[in-house]
Design a protein around this motif. Structure first.
Motif, PDB file in Angstrom:
ATOM      1  N   TYR A  45       0.835  -1.211   0.000  1.00 48.97           N
ATOM      2  CA  TYR A  45       0.000   0.000   0.000  1.00 48.97           C
ATOM      3  C   TYR A  45       0.868   1.259   0.000  1.00 48.97           C
ATOM      4  N   ARG A  49       1.479   4.462  -2.870  1.00 52.49           N
ATOM      5  CA  ARG A  49       1.177   5.857  -2.551  1.00 52.49           C
ATOM      6  C   ARG A  49       2.437   6.702  -2.344  1.00 52.49           C
ATOM      7  N   CYS A 136       0.145   6.413   7.181  1.00 53.90           N
ATOM      8  CA  CYS A 136      -1.045   6.043   6.410  1.00 53.90           C
ATOM      9  C   CYS A 136      -1.127   4.547   6.161  1.00 53.90           C
ATOM     10  N   TYR A 199      -6.669   7.889   4.569  1.00 51.96           N
ATOM     11  CA  TYR A 199      -6.581   7.910   3.114  1.00 51.96           C
ATOM     12  C   TYR A 199      -7.181   9.192   2.553  1.00 51.96           C
ATOM     13  N   SER A 202      -5.205  12.360   3.751  1.00 49.67           N
ATOM     14  CA  SER A 202      -3.891  12.471   3.120  1.00 49.67           C
ATOM     15  C   SER A 202      -3.987  12.870   1.650  1.00 49.67           C
ATOM     16  N   LYS A 203      -5.124  12.569   1.016  1.00 46.81           N
ATOM     17  CA  LYS A 203      -5.305  12.965  -0.388  1.00 46.81           C
ATOM     18  C   LYS A 203      -5.246  14.477  -0.546  1.00 46.81           C
ATOM     19  N   ASP A 211      -0.414  13.978   8.717  1.00 46.30           N
ATOM     20  CA  ASP A 211      -0.920  12.606   8.703  1.00 46.30           C
ATOM     21  C   ASP A 211      -0.360  11.812   9.880  1.00 46.30           C
TER      22      ASP A 211
END
Length: 283
Positions: A45, A49, A136, A199, A202-203, A211
């Protein structure tokens, strides 16, 4: 070892062995498999990212290779310190025998953060970018890892008659009305929700470190209440104070307080406000 875990109020009963298989005479436990699966999925993951946080995948993998073993060492040290009466007369080999049980998540988090800080300093990576990325991803490992406690029949809570109570070592017919809080599930679910929250937050990350603060605050807030239900807590020496509950409260205050305060009075560095040197470090 064969286990029976039932949820009488839900009409569920599970029969399983804590040992998944054996390699020769060496048993491989479901606990270890579940933990490793959580780590692998968290790394996958994070790698997907990494670009969003300005982190190269190679740097992420280097961080993982250092942070995981350091985290395990610190998790063991943390546990032994607060169980010193149990280990004071033990030899060194027993103190380091993690395969006999005894790791504390907060020790692992502390060790992991220290390892990340050192590595980022050496590799000239802006540390809060890496910490935000890892924050994250960590809830994936924690959410899955708690199911390792299920297979070990541990980390459960105090007695309850709630419909989702769990009973260890009894069949549905023998369980009766009493059972225990499935605190392993509470924490797994709390981390899964935290993963989703992190998620989306943090976008739209604006500040480096926010975060990390949100993760510490979210996990600490939930762990504070869940820890109060557990029957296997570590206690501050000679007191009735649960160590993890105290640390969770500190994390919740610093994390959520810092996250909310930064929204009103920014003190973290804006992601767009970086020097040319920082840009070179994070590309």
């Amino acid at each position: 070892m064969n286990q029976i875990v039932s949820f009488p109020g839900l009409g569920l009963e599970f029969h399983f062995s804590s040992i998944a298989f054996q390699i020769g005479s060496k048993p491989i436990y479901w606990y270890g498999i579940v933990i490793m699966l959580g780590v692998v999925l968290a790394v996958v993951y994070a790698s997907r990212r990494a670009q969003h946080f300005g982190i190269r995948k190679d740097d992420l993998y280097d961080t993982v290779l250092l942070a995981i073993p350091v985290g395990i060492v610190f998790a063991r040290i943390y546990y032994v310190i607060f169980q010193w009466d149990q280990y004071r007369d033990s030899g060194f080999l027993e103190i380091i025998a993690t395969w006999h049980g005894g790791l504390a998540i907060y020790g692992g988090i502390i060790g992991g953060i220290l390892a990340i800080v050192v590595l980022c300093k050496v590799k000239k990576i802006y540390v809060f970018d890496m910490l935000d990325l890892c924050a994250c991803a960590i809830p994936i490992g924690q959410a899955l890892g708690r199911w390792g406690n299920f297979f070990n029949c541990e980390a459960y809570g105090s007695s309850t008659t709630l419909p989702w109570r769990m009973v260890i070592g009894s069949t549905l017919d023998e369980a009766g009305a009493a059972g225990n809080h499935p605190t392993f599930f509470y924490e797994s679910a709390w981390n899964l929700i935290g993963l989703i929250v992190l998620y989306f937050v943090s976008k739209k990350r604006k500040y480096r470190g926010e975060d990390l603060l949100l993760y510490l605050g979210w996990y600490g807030f939930g762990r504070f209440f869940i820890e109060g239900l557990r029957t296997d807590s570590l206690y501050l020496w000679g007191t009735g104070i649960r160590v993890s509950q105290m640390v969770a409260l500190i994390c919740a205050i610093i994390g959520l307080g810092g996250f909310l305060l930064n929204r009103k009075m920014p003190f973290l560095r804006h992601v767009d406000n970086i020097s040319s040197d920082d840009k070179e470090e994070t590309t």
